[in-house]
Design a protein around this motif. Structure first.
Motif, PDB file in Angstrom:
ATOM      1  N   VAL A 144      -5.445   7.923   3.502  1.00  0.00           N
ATOM      2  CA  VAL A 144      -6.617   7.169   3.972  1.00  0.00           C
ATOM      3  C   VAL A 144      -6.822   5.923   3.113  1.00  0.00           C
ATOM      4  O   VAL A 144      -7.157   4.843   3.619  1.00  0.00           O
ATOM      5  N   GLU A 145      -6.594   6.038   1.811  1.00  0.00           N
ATOM      6  CA  GLU A 145      -6.741   4.888   0.919  1.00  0.00           C
ATOM      7  C   GLU A 145      -5.662   3.845   1.176  1.00  0.00           C
ATOM      8  O   GLU A 145      -5.894   2.639   1.001  1.00  0.00           O
ATOM      9  N   ALA A 146      -4.478   4.297   1.621  1.00  0.00           N
ATOM     10  CA  ALA A 146      -3.369   3.364   1.855  1.00  0.00           C
ATOM     11  C   ALA A 146      -3.463   2.684   3.214  1.00  0.00           C
ATOM     12  O   ALA A 146      -2.990   1.549   3.382  1.00  0.00           O
TER      13      ALA A 146
ATOM     14  N   ARG B 165       2.248   2.041  -3.480  1.00  0.00           N
ATOM     15  CA  ARG B 165       1.260   2.749  -4.315  1.00  0.00           C
ATOM     16  C   ARG B 165       1.081   4.192  -3.861  1.00  0.00           C
ATOM     17  O   ARG B 165       0.901   5.092  -4.680  1.00  0.00           O
ATOM     18  N   LEU B 166       1.142   4.399  -2.540  1.00  0.00           N
ATOM     19  CA  LEU B 166       1.025   5.757  -2.009  1.00  0.00           C
ATOM     20  C   LEU B 166       2.164   6.641  -2.511  1.00  0.00           C
ATOM     21  O   LEU B 166       1.947   7.812  -2.870  1.00  0.00           O
TER      22      LEU B 166
ATOM     23  N   ARG C 204      -4.171   3.866   7.704  1.00  0.00           N
ATOM     24  CA  ARG C 204      -4.764   4.761   8.719  1.00  0.00           C
ATOM     25  C   ARG C 204      -3.794   5.887   9.023  1.00  0.00           C
ATOM     26  O   ARG C 204      -2.837   5.711   9.774  1.00  0.00           O
TER      27      ARG C 204
ATOM     28  N   ASP D  41       0.829  -1.212   0.000  1.00  0.00           N
ATOM     29  CA  ASP D  41       0.000   0.000   0.000  1.00  0.00           C
ATOM     30  C   ASP D  41       0.859   1.255   0.000  1.00  0.00           C
ATOM     31  O   ASP D  41       0.519   2.259  -0.650  1.00  0.00           O
TER      32      ASP D  41
ATOM     33  N   ARG E 104       1.421   7.827  -5.996  1.00  0.00           N
ATOM     34  CA  ARG E 104       0.359   8.830  -6.076  1.00  0.00           C
ATOM     35  C   ARG E 104       0.837  10.182  -5.558  1.00  0.00           C
ATOM     36  O   ARG E 104       0.580  11.221  -6.177  1.00  0.00           O
TER      37      ARG E 104
ATOM     38  N   GLU F 272      -6.144  12.215   1.645  1.00  0.00           N
ATOM     39  CA  GLU F 272      -7.029  11.171   1.125  1.00  0.00           C
ATOM     40  C   GLU F 272      -6.218   9.987   0.601  1.00  0.00           C
ATOM     41  O   GLU F 272      -6.624   8.827   0.760  1.00  0.00           O
ATOM     42  N   ALA F 273      -5.075  10.272   0.010  1.00  0.00           N
ATOM     43  CA  ALA F 273      -4.213   9.188  -0.468  1.00  0.00           C
ATOM     44  C   ALA F 273      -3.745   8.328   0.703  1.00  0.00           C
ATOM     45  O   ALA F 273      -3.645   7.095   0.589  1.00  0.00           O
TER      46      ALA F 273
END
Length: 587
Positions: A337-339, A299-300, A341, A296, A303, A334-335
């Motif tokens: 949060v998607e990855a 990917r973060l 906490r 995760d 982004r 937000e990025a």
């Protein structure tokens, strides 16, 4: 005493010496901070990062002393140091320093790590530290702290001796590399200074050398680079502390979703000294801790790299520290949060009048006569205090601010006189230390020993900057002291209390810091607490609701006061994520 090997005591000594040295060099390092953003806080950020690392190491020693054993191992100490730096890292350079310490810990606390490290072990740790820090930066730039760290590791590689010899070589290599940073980075060359982050790392390595040899290196490098001349670095090209701290006004401290404005080593004055203004860049610095897996985070990185610059992601084993400069701060969060906490989110706005405003667009701000600095437990109260004119420091449950953060807030308030409201009994000594440091800088500080945010509200309500300072402090102290405080929360575990034994999940009502009521229902417990407080009389009830409290409880308690107690008013605020479900104040 000279020491030839690296053990837990050496880690403890190193942290303490580095913290003291950065404390002395902080303002000098802040003053030469021009890259990646000239926001005048690199020295402060490094100090706060090391302060967090030092506190973690001291906590490990205290735990072993309480247990009566022989003390922590090298692995215990370096893991604590690295973890403390990771969770307390501030800014670009502080985040990189946290990764340097983590890289060392990965070698010194590995599965096959010895009880103590010798010279070869320290060499390997320094090399891994430099390499891992470079890998953590999305786009490494030469002439920065990364260059200085690599040079330190390179110099140590050629040494065949004990830890003192290795540390000396690393320090000398870093010092030489620091002097060359202006030749590698144009913005440094134009400003006539060395890299601020690299300068801080040299201070940290000097402390490492002192921890082994017992002698502090002499002749630390000047702030100016080769050919720049120390004259400009020491005077003409850099503003005084008062000017640097004065370049912004106080703002709400950075918490989750809360922006803060930092002091900036600005652009108009740099141009006067012959330096070229820093080009406009992203408007926000976003930093947060993140609980997430490796995939995760990978990917973060991709982004965030597309959203901005100065991207540094450090950490591992499920916990990361993320730092990036962006125009869209919300998208960066937000990025996260998607990855996973994200928490301890700090958003810094490089606002009007800072590095992105040049020439006539820059407006000098006068130092205010008086300001209030307050620690608050939630975003809602931070907004309330800020609207009342206070400079705030956001404190999360279990994450009390360090003294350095309070000092930074006092500077940010930019006033000759400051009233400090800690709003927590546990912060008494921390606030006292911050007040002493601020007084040493020529700021008149009065510490009012508020033990709850509702006492701080009462004090702020009677604050009048036009009064004499002593009169204002007396009035605010009297208002705080006349306010009883309580909180309603949920027990996390079984425990003995003043009201008996509580079980995990019980609702606790604390009055003036002691458990007074144990119940099962939130509303009933809050009502019992309120009745107990009003039994002694009162004119005003303040209710501060946390995120977990139902909206109905405020209306119920307000009705209870109106129907049961004549001539008593009620005010209600929303505190956000403040830890306690409900705060109550009775004046």
């Amino acid at each position: 005493m000279p020491q030839t090997f690296f053990d837990a005591l050496a880690v403890r000594a190193w942290c303490g010496l580095a913290l003291d040295a950065l404390g002395r060099a902080r303002e000098e390092i802040d003053a030469i901070n021009v890259y990646p953003v000239a926001d005048g806080d690199t020295g402060t950020n490094l100090y706060l990062t090391v302060e967090s690392a030092t506190a973690a190491v001291e906590a490990v020693f205290a735990g072993h002393e309480a247990g009566g054993d022989q003390g922590p191992t090298l692995a215990d100490a370096v893991r604590a140091m690295a973890h403390g730096a990771l969770i307390g890292a501030r800014g670009n350079s502080g985040t990189i320093l946290a990764q340097l310490l983590r890289g060392m810990a990965q070698v010194l606390a590995g599965d096959e790590a010895p009880a103590h490290a010798d010279g070869p072990g320290l060499r390997l740790a320094l090399r891994h530290a430099a390499d891992s820090a470079r890998q953590a930066v999305a786009h490494p730039v030469e002439g920065t702290v990364l260059t200085v760290a690599s040079a330190a590791a390179d110099a140590a590689d050629g040494v065949r001796g004990d830890c003192g010899a290795v540390a000396r070589a690393a320090y000398e290599g870093a010092r030489a590399a620091l002097a060359e940073t202006p030749a590698l980075l144009a913005v440094l060359r134009r400003a006539g200074v060395v890299d601020a982050g690299g300068r801080g790392l040299v201070v940290v390595l000097a402390a490492l050398l002192e921890a082994f040899t017992g002698e502090a290196p002499r002749g630390l490098p000047a702030v100016g680079g080769p050919g720049s001349g120390a004259v400009r670095a020491a005077g003409a090209g850099l503003r005084t502390r008062e000017e640097r701290v004065g370049s912004t006004a106080g703002a709400a401290d950075a918490g989750e979703g809360h922006a803060r404005v930092r002091p900036c080593a600005g652009t108009a004055e740099w141009a006067d000294a012959g330096a070229v203004p820093v080009p406009a860049g992203p408007a926000f610095e976003v930093i947060y801790l993140l609980e997430a897996g490796d995939a995760d985070v990978a990917r973060l990185r991709e982004r965030l790299d597309g959203l901005g610059d100065s991207l540094v992601v450090v950490g591992g084993d499920g916990l990361w520290n993320v730092h990036v400069h962006v125009d869209d701060a919300g998208a960066a969060v937000e990025a996260g949060v998607e990855a996973g906490r994200p928490y301890r989110i700090r958003i810094t706005h490089f606002g009007a009048g800072d590095v992105h405003t040049t020439g006539a667009g820059r407006v000098r701000q006068e130092r205010a006569e008086r300001a209030v600095v307050a620690v608050v437990p939630g975003e809602g109260l931070a907004g309330l205090y800020a609207e009342a004119g206070a400079t705030t420091v956001l404190a999360r449950p279990g994450e009390p601010p360090a003294s350095g953060e309070l000092v930074q807030a006092v500077r940010r308030a930019h006033a000759r006189e400051v009233v400090l409201l800690p709003n927590d009994a546990e912060l008494r000594h921390t606030a006292a230390a911050a007040a002493e440091q601020a007084r040493a800088e020529g700021i008149r500080v009065a510490l009012i020993p508020t033990r709850s945010a509702v006492q701080g509200i009462a004090a702020l309500a009677v604050h009048e900057p036009e009064r004499r300072f002593d009169e204002d402090v007396v009035s605010m102290t009297s208002a705080a002291g006349a306010t009883r405080y309580a909180e309603v929360t949920v027990a996390e575990r079984q425990s003995w209390t003043m009201a008996g034994i509580c079980q995990a999940g019980d609702v606790l009502g604390l009055v003036d810091g002691d458990v007074a009521v144990i119940g099962q229902d939130l509303t009933a417990t809050a009502e019992a607490v309120l009745d107990r407080m009003l039994a002694a009389g009162g004119e005003l009830v303040t209710l501060v609701l946390g995120d977990g409290a139902p909206e109905s409880i405020a209306a119920h308690l307000e009705t209870r006061v109106r129907e049961g107690y004549l001539a008593v008013d009620t005010v209600i605020y929303h505190g956000g994520r403040q830890g306690a479900l409900l705060l109550i104040g009775v004046e």
